[in-house]
Design a protein around this motif. Structure first.
Motif, PDB file in Angstrom:
ATOM      1  N   THR A 176      -8.226   0.818 -11.170  1.00  0.00           N
ATOM      2  CA  THR A 176      -8.761   1.985 -10.468  1.00  0.00           C
ATOM      3  C   THR A 176     -10.234   1.794 -10.149  1.00  0.00           C
ATOM      4  N   GLY A 206     -10.742  -0.385  -7.168  1.00  0.00           N
ATOM      5  CA  GLY A 206     -10.205   0.097  -5.907  1.00  0.00           C
ATOM      6  C   GLY A 206      -8.826  -0.411  -5.547  1.00  0.00           C
ATOM      7  N   CYS A 255       0.832  -1.199   0.000  1.00  0.00           N
ATOM      8  CA  CYS A 255       0.000   0.000   0.000  1.00  0.00           C
ATOM      9  C   CYS A 255       0.869   1.253   0.000  1.00  0.00           C
ATOM     10  N   GLU A 280      -5.190   4.107  -7.096  1.00  0.00           N
ATOM     11  CA  GLU A 280      -5.838   5.399  -7.239  1.00  0.00           C
ATOM     12  C   GLU A 280      -4.910   6.348  -7.974  1.00  0.00           C
ATOM     13  N   CYS A 282      -3.594   1.075  -3.284  1.00  0.00           N
ATOM     14  CA  CYS A 282      -4.540   1.352  -2.204  1.00  0.00           C
ATOM     15  C   CYS A 282      -4.507   0.241  -1.155  1.00  0.00           C
ATOM     16  N   GLN A 283      -5.146   0.518  -0.014  1.00  0.00           N
ATOM     17  CA  GLN A 283      -5.332  -0.495   1.015  1.00  0.00           C
ATOM     18  C   GLN A 283      -6.425  -1.449   0.536  1.00  0.00           C
TER      19      GLN A 283
END
Length: 250
Positions: free
Chosen positions: A62, A65, A33, A68, A78-79
């Protein structure tokens, strides 16, 4: 820079193979992350692929999720611990390459806009002025019957060009003819008989039937709906095109 092994013999699109590789690397923790991915331009050059292929892979990541996009900084991981696995089936066949079509000399599409006649520069300038001002009311629900200023402009237009004298309270602006016909049915109630031009706008005809109106077709002549036939029909309401009749154009 990522080193992604691609199998050009597979039916699976290349962008999908890139997406799957990066997704699995993120899930396994190999791409932690907050780490930054290479830009689409650099990765495309590194893999000797079109940038559009990388854009498609990044766009899918993207949307789900996994990454980003941060303006002027790039793409970041991302997480993903809380992401749900949807297992959505995808098409595996390669899409046909986009081929340039011959220009169409005359476009009779009823949903198109002739940009040679549309005042695009004026529209763009006015839109820019509206958005630059502090118009917080643009994000509010607004008036139920539609913007008062627009209804007032329509009122003046009807008086000057059609000789129709109405007030702003008699004008309702809605999001499409289907929505307005629904509001009309609520206002007038059930059991109404509506005369419609023959031929008629198919979407309007189907909507009127679904709303429970009895429909009486009235023939057309070179000037539009035949008024004498309308008078003899005994209909409560008449649905007519306000200007050029659709689809005949009279």
């Amino acid at each position: 820079m990522l080193t992604i092994g691609l199998d050009h013999t597979k039916k699976e699109p290349l962008y999908r193979q890139i997406y799957t590789y990066i997704r699995d690397e993120i899930r396994s923790g190999a791409l932690p992350c907050g780490s930054r991915l290479p830009s689409t331009r650099k990765l495309a050059k590194h893999m000797d692929l079109s940038r559009n292929t990388i854009d498609l892979a990044y766009g899918q990541l993207t949307a789900e999720g996994y990454i980003e996009a941060k303006p002027k900084r790039g793409y970041f991981i991302c997480q993903v611990e809380d992401l749900a696995s949807l297992n959505i089936p995808v098409e595996t066949e390669e899409e046909d390459p986009v081929q340039e079509e011959d220009p169409i000399p005359f476009d009779f599409s009823p949903v198109g806009v002739d940009m040679t006649l549309f005042p695009y520069n004026v529209w763009r300038r006015l839109l820019k002025e509206v958005m630059m001002n502090d118009n917080s009311e643009l994000f509010q629900k607004g008036e139920n019957q539609g913007d008062l200023g627009l209804r007032r402009a329509i009122m003046y237009y009807l008086r000057q060009s059609r000789g129709v004298h109405v007030g702003t309270s008699q004008i309702i602006i809605g999001a499409g003819i289907e929505n307005l016909l629904f509001l009309l049915s609520l206002t007038l109630g059930k059991g109404r008989t509506m005369a419609m031009e023959n031929p008629a706008y198919l979407n309007a005809y189907q909507t009127v039937r679904e709303l429970g109106f009895q429909v009486l077709p009235v023939d057309m002549d070179e000037e539009g709906l035949r008024v004498s036939q309308l008078e003899q029909s005994g209909a409560d309401l008449a649905y007519v095109t306000p200007a050029r009749q659709y689809p005949t154009g009279v």
